[in-house]
Design a protein around this motif. Structure first.
Motif, PDB file in Angstrom:
ATOM      1  N   PRO A 247       1.244  -1.679   0.241  1.00  0.00           N
ATOM      2  CA  PRO A 247       0.305   0.110  -0.087  1.00  0.00           C
ATOM      3  C   PRO A 247       0.894   1.303   0.013  1.00  0.00           C
ATOM      4  O   PRO A 247       0.353   2.600  -0.227  1.00  0.00           O
ATOM      5  CB  PRO A 247      -0.853   0.289   1.788  1.00  0.00           C
ATOM      6  CG  PRO A 247      -0.490  -1.213   1.869  1.00  0.00           C
ATOM      7  CD  PRO A 247       0.477  -1.812   1.035  1.00  0.00           C
ATOM      8  N   PHE A 248       1.937   0.729   0.642  1.00  0.00           N
ATOM      9  CA  PHE A 248       3.022   2.727   0.479  1.00  0.00           C
ATOM     10  C   PHE A 248       3.403   2.391  -0.360  1.00  0.00           C
ATOM     11  O   PHE A 248       3.329   3.495  -1.250  1.00  0.00           O
ATOM     12  CB  PHE A 248       3.591   1.852   1.611  1.00  0.00           C
ATOM     13  CG  PHE A 248       5.374   2.627   0.869  1.00  0.00           C
ATOM     14  CD1 PHE A 248       4.971   4.403   1.697  1.00  0.00           C
ATOM     15  CD2 PHE A 248       6.479   3.195   1.109  1.00  0.00           C
ATOM     16  CE1 PHE A 248       5.653   5.443   2.124  1.00  0.00           C
ATOM     17  CE2 PHE A 248       7.253   4.027   0.572  1.00  0.00           C
ATOM     18  CZ  PHE A 248       7.296   5.223   1.576  1.00  0.00           C
ATOM     19  N   LEU A 249       3.932   1.704  -1.508  1.00  0.00           N
ATOM     20  CA  LEU A 249       4.135   1.790  -2.873  1.00  0.00           C
ATOM     21  C   LEU A 249       2.884   2.216  -4.207  1.00  0.00           C
ATOM     22  O   LEU A 249       3.396   3.063  -4.451  1.00  0.00           O
ATOM     23  CB  LEU A 249       4.567   0.564  -3.806  1.00  0.00           C
ATOM     24  CG  LEU A 249       5.810  -0.247  -2.933  1.00  0.00           C
ATOM     25  CD1 LEU A 249       6.892  -1.077  -3.706  1.00  0.00           C
ATOM     26  CD2 LEU A 249       7.477   0.723  -2.568  1.00  0.00           C
ATOM     27  N   ARG A 257      -4.411   6.689   0.958  1.00  0.00           N
ATOM     28  CA  ARG A 257      -3.956   6.345   2.157  1.00  0.00           C
ATOM     29  C   ARG A 257      -4.132   5.296   3.502  1.00  0.00           C
ATOM     30  O   ARG A 257      -5.670   5.643   3.890  1.00  0.00           O
ATOM     31  CB  ARG A 257      -2.943   7.179   2.932  1.00  0.00           C
ATOM     32  CG  ARG A 257      -1.518   7.249   3.288  1.00  0.00           C
ATOM     33  CD  ARG A 257      -0.995   8.080   3.671  1.00  0.00           C
ATOM     34  NE  ARG A 257      -0.717   9.042   3.155  1.00  0.00           N
ATOM     35  CZ  ARG A 257      -0.237  10.497   2.929  1.00  0.00           C
ATOM     36  NH1 ARG A 257      -0.874  11.103   4.428  1.00  0.00           N
ATOM     37  NH2 ARG A 257       0.065  11.228   2.157  1.00  0.00           N
ATOM     38  N   VAL A 258      -3.367   3.776   3.892  1.00  0.00           N
ATOM     39  CA  VAL A 258      -3.960   2.956   4.936  1.00  0.00           C
ATOM     40  C   VAL A 258      -3.967   4.121   5.809  1.00  0.00           C
ATOM     41  O   VAL A 258      -2.575   4.446   5.823  1.00  0.00           O
ATOM     42  CB  VAL A 258      -3.896   1.703   4.594  1.00  0.00           C
ATOM     43  CG1 VAL A 258      -4.830   1.106   3.042  1.00  0.00           C
ATOM     44  CG2 VAL A 258      -2.911   1.344   4.524  1.00  0.00           C
ATOM     45  N   LEU A 259      -4.050   3.279   7.029  1.00  0.00           N
ATOM     46  CA  LEU A 259      -3.327   3.534   8.117  1.00  0.00           C
ATOM     47  C   LEU A 259      -1.942   3.019   8.270  1.00  0.00           C
ATOM     48  O   LEU A 259      -1.379   4.037   8.913  1.00  0.00           O
ATOM     49  CB  LEU A 259      -4.232   2.751   9.535  1.00  0.00           C
ATOM     50  CG  LEU A 259      -5.361   3.640   9.987  1.00  0.00           C
ATOM     51  CD1 LEU A 259      -6.581   2.346  10.746  1.00  0.00           C
ATOM     52  CD2 LEU A 259      -5.305   4.843  10.688  1.00  0.00           C
ATOM     53  N   THR A 260      -2.019   1.650   8.028  1.00  0.00           N
ATOM     54  CA  THR A 260      -0.287   1.623   8.641  1.00  0.00           C
ATOM     55  C   THR A 260       0.912   2.695   8.108  1.00  0.00           C
ATOM     56  O   THR A 260       2.038   3.101   8.318  1.00  0.00           O
ATOM     57  CB  THR A 260       0.421   0.244   8.158  1.00  0.00           C
ATOM     58  OG1 THR A 260      -0.470   0.209   6.241  1.00  0.00           O
ATOM     59  CG2 THR A 260      -0.384  -0.172   8.420  1.00  0.00           C
ATOM     60  N   VAL A 261       0.140   2.709   6.196  1.00  0.00           N
ATOM     61  CA  VAL A 261       0.980   4.064   5.440  1.00  0.00           C
ATOM     62  C   VAL A 261       0.989   5.762   6.208  1.00  0.00           C
ATOM     63  O   VAL A 261       2.117   5.900   6.687  1.00  0.00           O
ATOM     64  CB  VAL A 261       0.651   4.044   4.084  1.00  0.00           C
ATOM     65  CG1 VAL A 261       1.389   5.009   3.145  1.00  0.00           C
ATOM     66  CG2 VAL A 261       1.167   2.685   3.190  1.00  0.00           C
TER      67      VAL A 261
END
Lengths: 312, 310
Positions: A247-249, A257-261
């Protein structure tokens, strides 16, 4: 007399044993206590920091309880406080990049939800076919899936990134979920093991009675699979929720954007010299809550399935 | 009557025939997963190999360059250093984690396997790597981190942890040991449960003490589970990235630039060099395959000693 002394001896031996066990066990219980402390303390410290008044984090770094306990940080992180109103305050280290937590939370739910539904459904269908149906090249195809288990994620990420880019899906939800929504080799493998362990007698009896192969699946196997499906679903959800690199890439844009990112972006946005620890930890707590809830409801199932997976 | 019925069944319709065809159903059931497998697993794995023989920056067309990327890679000191750092990480992570997990599993076996305890043990593993890393960045902070305050109070003094080039990779390993030891313990505990209690009783009668029982019974019979645990944790360990991305970003001074960080930099931070990145991927894949084969051979994964007793 003889029996009396025997009893005495026996009691002495028993009490000696009891004492021996007590000492050994006491030591072990201390070990367990230490283990529980090691496991839980970091969580406590995060909550404690999140509840502290932002500046007191620096002044009272080692207070066991939150200093000037407040929900201010949570309100800030969840966007309940207007960021403009923060600027006027003397707290210069407050991070301003905190506002869209609801959006990130929603994105995480959408991404993890879609992957969970798709991957659990399609992987389970395939697993059922591999476990129960007979068709040409079944074992060869399954073997191919198994080799997929061995490939490190990064080997796939680069070509997949190129593919998603060519499709124009960078910065979209479909770009984030695409690679894992249809299957992962692990999910197929895991579910197949489950299906193999289910009793076959009912299905065979139904086949003998003239039920069609689809009828057997729909009316007999499917109801029996409810447990394994739920387990797979919970594990998939946790895995998808925790995913970071992909998801970061693909999904750096704020809208997807998701929470971890978001959490890592949030960290890199806080002032370098004096990080906004209270805000950061409030964000961390918020991102943990859904997993904790899921675990409270399905914890036993998760633990059992982990033990189950250890044998295959 | 009955014989007549069986002799002339009604001609089933197309739908009924398909519903009863295992071949049709089989393919229908695996179709979505097969598409996913081919598009996102099989093709990328093969194309990674092809890209590694090209010069490609994503903007212009890829150009075949033979083994040049591999030559560049093997001549790159940073690559060798990345391999060395990764290996250091694995050697910190796996032995400590496995020994601790075996210890925890033995304690659970002796004292209590209550769902509550198992739930607590699994808790860290449920957290995202990013969250766990964030947590420890705070706990290990040089000035405000409670662990450093504690170390100072008991006279050991403050440590740099993530900020010290000599401690950074071990700190990352420590964080992941914390996250994984409970999970691994639960796997091993499940393995302990498969060992028949009668073996221990027999050993006790023969006068074997606890240590001998552990070495002669527990460890050998745990082997299948240990193989599973070691193979999966070692593969995962070689691919460490998330924790580093949050806690150290490859620093300080490249002290935590592991192989995945190195690959990541080739694609997303430095001049885009797909060929070199995929070449490193291929090398990593070969390393993992080799390590796995050695582990399964060395630990004789397919044999169970339990068969000898039953």
């Amino acid at each position: 007399m003889a029996s009396l002394s025997q009893t005495k001896v026996r009691t002495a031996a028993a009490s000696e044993e009891a004492q021996h066990i007590n000492w050994g066990n006491l030591l072990l219980w201390i070990g367990v206590g230490f283990l529980i402390f090691i496991t839980l303390f970091p969580f406590y410290w995060v909550v404690r920091t999140a509840l502290s008044e932002p500046n007191s984090v620096y002044a009272y770094a080692s207070d066991f309880l939150p200093h000037d306990a407040t929900t201010f940080n949570f309100e800030r992180v969840l966007g309940m406080i207007d960021p403009a109103s923060l600027v006027g305050q003397q707290a210069t280290n407050l991070s301003a990049g905190t506002i869209n937590f609801w959006v990130y939370l929603r994105n995480s739910f959408v991404v993890a939800g879609l992957i969970t539904i798709g991957q659990t459904l399609f992987s389970s269908m395939a697993a059922y076919a591999f476990a129960r149906l007979k068709f040409p090249f079944r074992d060869q195809i399954f073997f191919l899936y198994l080799t997929g288990l061995m490939i490190p994620g990064i080997v796939l990420f680069i070509p997949n990134f190129v593919l998603i880019r060519q499709l124009g899906w960078i910065g979209t939800i479909q770009g984030i979920v695409a690679p894992t929504i249809l299957m992962t080799p692990f999910a197929v493998f895991f579910m197949r093991q489950f299906f193999l362990s289910l009793n076959k007698d009912l299905e065979e009896a139904a086949l003998l009675d003239g039920t069609t192969a689809f009828g057997v699946f729909w009316r007999i196997s499917l109801p029996l699979m409810r447990g394994p499906l739920l387990t797979m679903g919970v594990l998939t959800f946790i895995g998808a929720w925790n995913e970071y690199l992909w998801p970061f890439l693909v999904g750096r844009d704020e809208s997807v954007r998701v929470l971890t990112v978001a959490l890592n972006v949030f960290k890199s946005q806080t002032p370098q010299g004096a990080p906004d620890w209270a805000g950061l930890m409030a964000g961390t707590v918020v991102s943990i809550v859904p997993t904790i809830l899921l675990f409270l409801f399905f914890g036993r199932r998760v633990v059992d399935s982990i033990q189950f997976s250890g044998f295959k | 009557m009955a014989a007549v019925k069986i002799a002339s069944p009604p001609e089933p319709g197309l739908f009924a025939r398909l519903a009863n065809s295992q071949t049709f159903l089989g393919y229908a059931f695996i179709l979505p997963s097969l598409i996913g497998f081919v598009v996102f697993f099989a093709v990328p794995a093969v194309s990674s190999l092809f890209i590694s023989f090209t010069e490609w920056n994503l903007l212009t067309d890829a150009e075949y360059v033979g083994l040049q990327n591999y030559e560049t890679l093997f001549a790159d000191d940073r690559f060798w250093r990345a391999l060395q750092i990764t290996l250091t990480y694995v050697l910190w992570n796996i032995p400590i984690q496995t020994v601790l997990a075996i210890g925890i599993a033995l304690i659970m076996d002796k004292l209590s396997n209550s769902p509550l305890l198992r739930g607590l043990l699994i808790l860290p593993w449920l957290m995202p790597n990013v969250v766990v890393a964030m947590l420890f960045v705070w706990l290990l902070d040089p000035t405000l981190g409670i662990i450093n305050i504690f170390l100072q109070n008991i006279g050991i003094g403050r440590q740099g942890f993530f900020g010290d080039p000599n401690q950074a990779i071990a700190s990352v390993a420590g964080v992941n040991i914390w996250r994984h030891m409970g999970y691994t313990a639960i796997l091993i505990f499940a393995g302990l449960k498969t060992i028949p209690k009668s073996l221990y009783e027999a050993a006790r009668v023969d006068g074997a003490n606890g240590l001998v029982q552990f070495l002669r019974i527990t460890l050998p019979l745990l082997r299948p589970v240990l193989v599973f645990v070691l193979v999966t944790t070692v593969i995962g360990s070689f691919q460490i990235f998330d924790t580093i991305a949050v806690a150290t970003e490859g620093g300080p001074a490249g002290a935590t630039r592991t192989i995945i960080v190195y690959i990541y930099e080739q694609v997303f931070e430095r001049r885009i060099n797909m060929g070199l990145a995929t070449a490193a991927c291929v090398v990593l894949f070969l390393i993992l395959i080799t390590v796995t084969i050695i582990q399964t051979r060395f630990l004789r994964a397919n044999q169970s000693d339990l068969a000898e007793y039953s």
